[in-house]
Enzyme design. Structure first.
Site, PDB file in Angstrom:
ATOM      1  N   ASP A   1       0.820  -1.201   0.000  1.00 57.97           N
ATOM      2  CA  ASP A   1       0.000   0.000   0.000  1.00 57.97           C
ATOM      3  C   ASP A   1       0.857   1.255   0.000  1.00 57.97           C
ATOM      4  O   ASP A   1       1.886   1.322   0.674  1.00 57.97           O
ATOM      5  CB  ASP A   1      -0.878   0.023   1.256  1.00 57.97           C
TER       6      ASP A   1
ATOM      7  N   ASP B   1      -3.635   3.948  -2.116  1.00 57.58           N
ATOM      8  CA  ASP B   1      -4.783   4.134  -1.236  1.00 57.58           C
ATOM      9  C   ASP B   1      -5.465   5.487  -1.410  1.00 57.58           C
ATOM     10  O   ASP B   1      -4.794   6.530  -1.468  1.00 57.58           O
ATOM     11  CB  ASP B   1      -4.280   4.025   0.215  1.00 57.58           C
TER      12      ASP B   1
ATOM     13  N   GLU C   1      -6.761   2.949  -6.094  1.00 56.18           N
ATOM     14  CA  GLU C   1      -8.067   2.906  -5.429  1.00 56.18           C
ATOM     15  C   GLU C   1      -8.829   4.155  -5.862  1.00 56.18           C
ATOM     16  O   GLU C   1      -8.713   5.216  -5.256  1.00 56.18           O
ATOM     17  CB  GLU C   1      -7.938   2.865  -3.896  1.00 56.18           C
TER      18      GLU C   1
ATOM     19  N   HIS D   1     -10.351  -5.870   2.482  1.00 59.12           N
ATOM     20  CA  HIS D   1     -10.309  -5.620   3.921  1.00 59.12           C
ATOM     21  C   HIS D   1     -11.279  -4.548   4.390  1.00 59.12           C
ATOM     22  O   HIS D   1     -11.332  -4.246   5.577  1.00 59.12           O
ATOM     23  CB  HIS D   1      -8.879  -5.225   4.306  1.00 59.12           C
ATOM     24  N   ASP D   2     -12.013  -3.943   3.456  1.00 59.52           N
ATOM     25  CA  ASP D   2     -12.928  -2.859   3.812  1.00 59.52           C
ATOM     26  C   ASP D   2     -14.393  -3.247   3.682  1.00 59.52           C
ATOM     27  O   ASP D   2     -15.275  -2.420   3.942  1.00 59.52           O
ATOM     28  CB  ASP D   2     -12.715  -1.658   2.872  1.00 59.52           C
TER      29      ASP D   2
HETATM   30  C1  GLC Z   1      -8.755   3.041   2.056  1.00 65.74           C
HETATM   31  C2  GLC Z   1      -8.397   1.780   2.806  1.00 65.74           C
HETATM   32  C3  GLC Z   1      -9.074   1.773   4.128  1.00 65.74           C
HETATM   33  C4  GLC Z   1      -8.612   2.963   4.898  1.00 65.74           C
HETATM   34  C5  GLC Z   1      -8.819   4.255   4.101  1.00 65.74           C
HETATM   35  C6  GLC Z   1      -8.062   5.383   4.701  1.00 65.74           C
HETATM   36  O1  GLC Z   1     -10.084   3.104   1.713  1.00 65.74           O
HETATM   37  O2  GLC Z   1      -8.704   0.665   2.026  1.00 65.74           O
HETATM   38  O3  GLC Z   1      -8.831   0.594   4.856  1.00 65.74           O
HETATM   39  O4  GLC Z   1      -9.314   3.048   6.097  1.00 65.74           O
HETATM   40  O5  GLC Z   1      -8.371   4.154   2.778  1.00 65.74           O
HETATM   41  O6  GLC Z   1      -6.684   5.235   4.500  1.00 65.74           O
END
Ligand code: GLC
Ligand code: CA
Length: 554
Positions: free
Chosen positions: A98, A199, A256, A328-329
């Site tokens: 990440d 991210d 992302e 993971h989200d």
């Molecule tokens: C992304 C990650 C998530 C995190 C967020 C803030 O969406 O996948 O787990 O909480 O960014 O960094």
């Protein structure tokens, strides 16, 4: 032209805190992960996306970085990390990590300096504004807390955080910040990393000057998506990062990116795009609501299919999406995309089949390959995910009872997928020798790697077959580059498509519990994959059992 290495690999996402503990502190770590690499190799994994392992106070489980160049002590040391890379490379597995640079932790040395005084050299590394009569500079809500602004008494100003309070946003308008980010990227690439999952990257550009938007909730705040629709010029930052850094190396960059602007897909994932690929979030965001989790709608089989197909059409002749059902989200895909009460070995395998053979980069999240399920309802005090706790109160404010609120958040709580990996039927599922940081899902005696490993009908065996098939030299080219062509997208509860290249392949799934008959237009030459033992076809009439999925060579 030689195809980039990442196009033909199957990716596996690891949430390190929950993968394997090696020293009995209940927390997964790098030596633990190393001890499981043989498993990944056996499964046929070609690259790992490892969630953050950087030094962090763990307010948002590593997505709040204190020191970008240090390994979190709970996870191990830089020596452990180097050994991890070496052991992965020995098994021909690439490592992607990440890159979390929309924000840092408030404990990061830059922020510690920044908050000291208005003329501190690091002041402009973050976003500070005066309040309005003792109140926030504007009415933006954050993704995780009510307001996106927090007050800092030392300098009597407010700092912006689109995520948690302890995750102040970096000021990308400041060229020094961008230079720092590039140095961090190069530091890790020089270390042997093969790329990044970037991210929350579409948040780096804010609409300036800061202003209010129409409130969309009782507290007068507004959802950030409104601002994100208006903001322009993110390409300046992403283009610079891509030209100066990403394009200079043979790396994989997974963005992302959610709700990018209409028509901008080529900028992101086209031939000359900022990223190698980006997630297909279409099924994932379907039915969500800015009001909160209580207002989310279930996803029907037709919704799921239509979302995937629309994305496939959008990316056609442009580039590759990264396809996933778990991360993971989010709750487990099988819990979200299969109707309640229909969870079975067959339905789990069916869902796996329909997403895995879409055009794009397939990603498997740890535990998905053994059919791990949501954790379900747990008492509030046992919840770790702070966004779930926030949503509990959002539901209460919307008038739900405490029991109802718990039920609501149990569906989307990020803890659902963060429970420890279920390796075997021993205490704590073989993850650790003591009670882990987050309770193991009580279904581990039935659902675990060791019981599924040599069981032909298991979800795990099926995933292994899928991976082997995607990589099989006779078909890999078609699965990677072959055209996506929908098959009867109008038939209710049917998800079927061709992949057409040097081979012609039909992926067909009966997305319902009732059996049915479908007319094929061509006689299949061969069954490449079947989630049942039975196959029945006569005169092009294909009989499909409930949740039956087939991959057929035509
Ligand atoms: C992304 C990650 C998530 C995190 C967020 C803030 O969406 O996948 O787990 O909480 O960014 O960094
Ligand atoms: Ca540990």
């Amino acid at each position: 032209m030689k195809s980039p290495w990442w196009k033909e690999r199957v990716f596996y996402q690891i949430y390190p805190r929950s993968f394997q503990d090696s020293n009995g502190d209940g927390i997964g770590d790098i030596p633990g992960l190393i001890s499981r690499l043989d498993y990944l190799q056996w499964l046929g994994i070609g690259a790992v996306w490892l969630c953050p392992v950087y030094d962090s106070p763990n307010d948002d489980m590593g997505y709040d970085i204190r020191d970008y160049r240090k390994i979190m002590s709970e996870f191990g040391t830089m020596e452990d990390f180097d050994r991890l890379l070496e052991e992965m490379h020995r098994r021909d597995i690439r490592l992607v990590m990440d890159l979390v640079v929309n924000h840092s932790s408030d404990e990061n040395a830059w922020f510690v300096e920044s908050r000291k005084s208005k003329d501190n050299p690091y002041r402009d590394y973050y976003i500070w504004r005066d309040g309005r009569g003792g109140k926030e500079p504007n009415n933006w809500s954050s993704f995780f807390t009510p307001s996106a602004w927090s007050y800092d008494a030392a300098t009597e100003q407010w700092y912006l955080h689109l995520f948690g309070e302890k995750q102040p946003d970096l000021n990308w308008e400041n060229p020094k910040v961008r230079q720092e980010v590039y140095k961090i990227i190069n530091f890790w690439l020089d270390h042997g990393l093969s790329g990044f999952r970037v991210d929350a990257i579409v948040n780096i550009k804010k609409k300036l000057p800061f202003k209010d938007y129409a409130p969309d909730r009782p507290d007068g705040l507004c959802d950030l998506t409104v601002m994100k629709k208006e903001v322009e010029g993110i390409g300046e930052f992403l283009g610079e990062m891509s030209d100066l850094i990403f394009k200079k190396r043979d790396i994989f960059v997974l963005g992302e990116v959610s709700n990018e602007r209409e028509g901008s897909l080529p900028d992101y994932i086209g031939e000359n795009g900022y990223f190698s690929t980006m997630f297909d979030f279409a099924p994932n965001v379907f039915g969500k609501s800015e009001k909160g989790w209580f207002d989310y709608m279930p996803v029907t089989p037709d919704n799921y299919r239509d979302c995937c197909f629309t994305s496939q059409e959008r990316a056609k002749n442009i580039g590759f999406f990264a396809n996933f059902i778990d991360n993971h989200d989010e709750p487990r895909g099988i819990n979200r995309y299969l109707p309640d009460h229909d969870l079975s070995l067959e339905s789990k395998k069916m869902l796996a089949t329909v997403y895995f053979f879409l055009k794009g980069i397939p990603i498997i999240y740890q535990g998905q390959e053994i059919g791990m399920e949501n954790r379900g309802v747990v008492p509030l005090e046992k919840i770790d995910d702070f966004s779930a706790i926030d949503q509990y109160y959002v539901s209460i404010d919307a008038g739900f009872s405490p029991e109802e609120a718990l039920e609501i958040i149990s569906k989307y709580n990020r803890d659902n997928v963060r429970t420890p990996m279920q390796w075997n039927a021993e205490p704590y599922a073989g993850f650790s020798s003591r009670a882990p940081w987050l309770e193991v899902n009580p279904n581990y005696p039935e659902i675990n790697v060791s019981s599924e490993l040599n069981t032909p009908g298991s979800v795990l065996s099926y995933y292994k077959k899928m991976i082997l098939l995607r990589k099989n030299l006779d078909y890999a080219n078609t699965f990677t580059y072959g055209e996506f062509i929908p098959f009867h997208p109008d038939i209710h509860n049917l998800m079927a498509y061709y992949r057409s290249g040097d081979k012609d392949i039909l992926i067909i799934a009966n997305y319902q519990k009732d059996a049915r008959t479908i007319m094929l237009s061509r006689e299949p030459k061969q069954i490449l994959l079947n989630n049942y033992d039975k196959f029945s076809l006569s005169n092009l009439e294909l009989n499909l059992l409930g949740y039956q999925a087939l991959v057929l060579e035509l």
